[in-house]
Design an enzyme around this catalytic site. Structure first.
Site, mmCIF file in Angstrom:
data_model
loop_
_atom_site.group_PDB
_atom_site.id
_atom_site.type_symbol
_atom_site.label_atom_id
_atom_site.label_comp_id
_atom_site.label_asym_id
_atom_site.label_seq_id
_atom_site.Cartn_x
_atom_site.Cartn_y
_atom_site.Cartn_z
ATOM 1 C CB SER A 28 -0.945 0.044 1.293
ATOM 2 O OG SER A 28 -0.265 0.154 2.267
ATOM 3 C CB THR A 29 3.130 2.888 1.728
ATOM 4 O OG1 THR A 29 3.949 2.100 2.625
ATOM 5 C CG2 THR A 29 1.642 3.357 2.433
#
Length: 208
Positions: A28-29
């Protein structure tokens, strides 16, 4: 990897059927590490792995779109976990339906779901049934809520906390600045956002 991709492309262009396991990994990051997912996908026999670094809520996942273009009937898409593929249950069902229509298998390692097997097919249909069940519940509850509201004389929307006179009093007390906002809200039984909305509404009316 590039040489192998070129070889596979030539084989497919030549009309020979080459069944592949294609892996997809997502974090996600940019701070998160893809190594754990890569290792699991390689251990599962994936010949190619495409990745994305984007949140599950993001609609832009170029890696997944690229993989979609490369998959062919007979291939198997492998993910570490189902939430790597779908942003929501509806999105996941959409992907599973697409793969089924394209005759592409789906293997999720964490949930041990493999749609190329009879039990995996059953799981796929159960997901579809659950999604339909959820949609029907939402529709049913919405209709029941509107019916109940109409029966009480409401037409929908949030109820107005105060009548016109009390709203006018709230605005006047706010503008006089003689009483703390918290005390005005406590005395009238409203929240600060509600008080501010009354003030804005009164200002818009005066401007008009």
């Amino acid at each position: 990897m590039l040489a192998r991709d070129g070889f596979l492309a030539k084989v497919r262009c030549a009309g020979q059927k080459t069944i592949m396991k294609l892996g997809y990994a997502r974090v996600s990051t940019h701070e998160q590490n893809l190594d754990m997912q890569r290792d699991a996908l390689l251990a599962a026999g994936c010949e190619k792995i495409i990745t994305d670094k984007a949140s599950g809520a993001s609609t832009t996942r170029p890696g997944l779109e690229k993989l979609k273009e490369q998959m062919r009937a007979g291939d198997t898409l492998v993910v570490w976990r189902l939430d790597r593929l779908g942003r929501s249950l509806r999105d996941l069902i959409g992907w599973m339906t697409y793969l089924d229509e394209q005759k592409i298998g789906l293997l999720s390692l964490h949930e041990a779901i493999d749609t190329t097997t009879p039990s995996g097919k059953l799981t796929f249909h159960l997901f579809g049934a659950l999604a339909e069940f959820e949609r029907n519940l939402i529709v049913e509850r919405t209709k029941a809520g509107l019916t109940a509201a109409r029966a009480r004389g409401r037409k929908g929307g949030r109820p107005i906390a105060l009548d016109a006179d009390k709203r006018e009093l709230a605005v006047r007390l706010y503008n006089e600045k003689a009483m703390p906002i918290a005390k005005i809200c406590t005395m009238l039984g409203i929240s600060k956002p509600t008080l501010y909305s009354y003030v804005r509404s009164a200002g818009a009316t005066e401007a008009a």
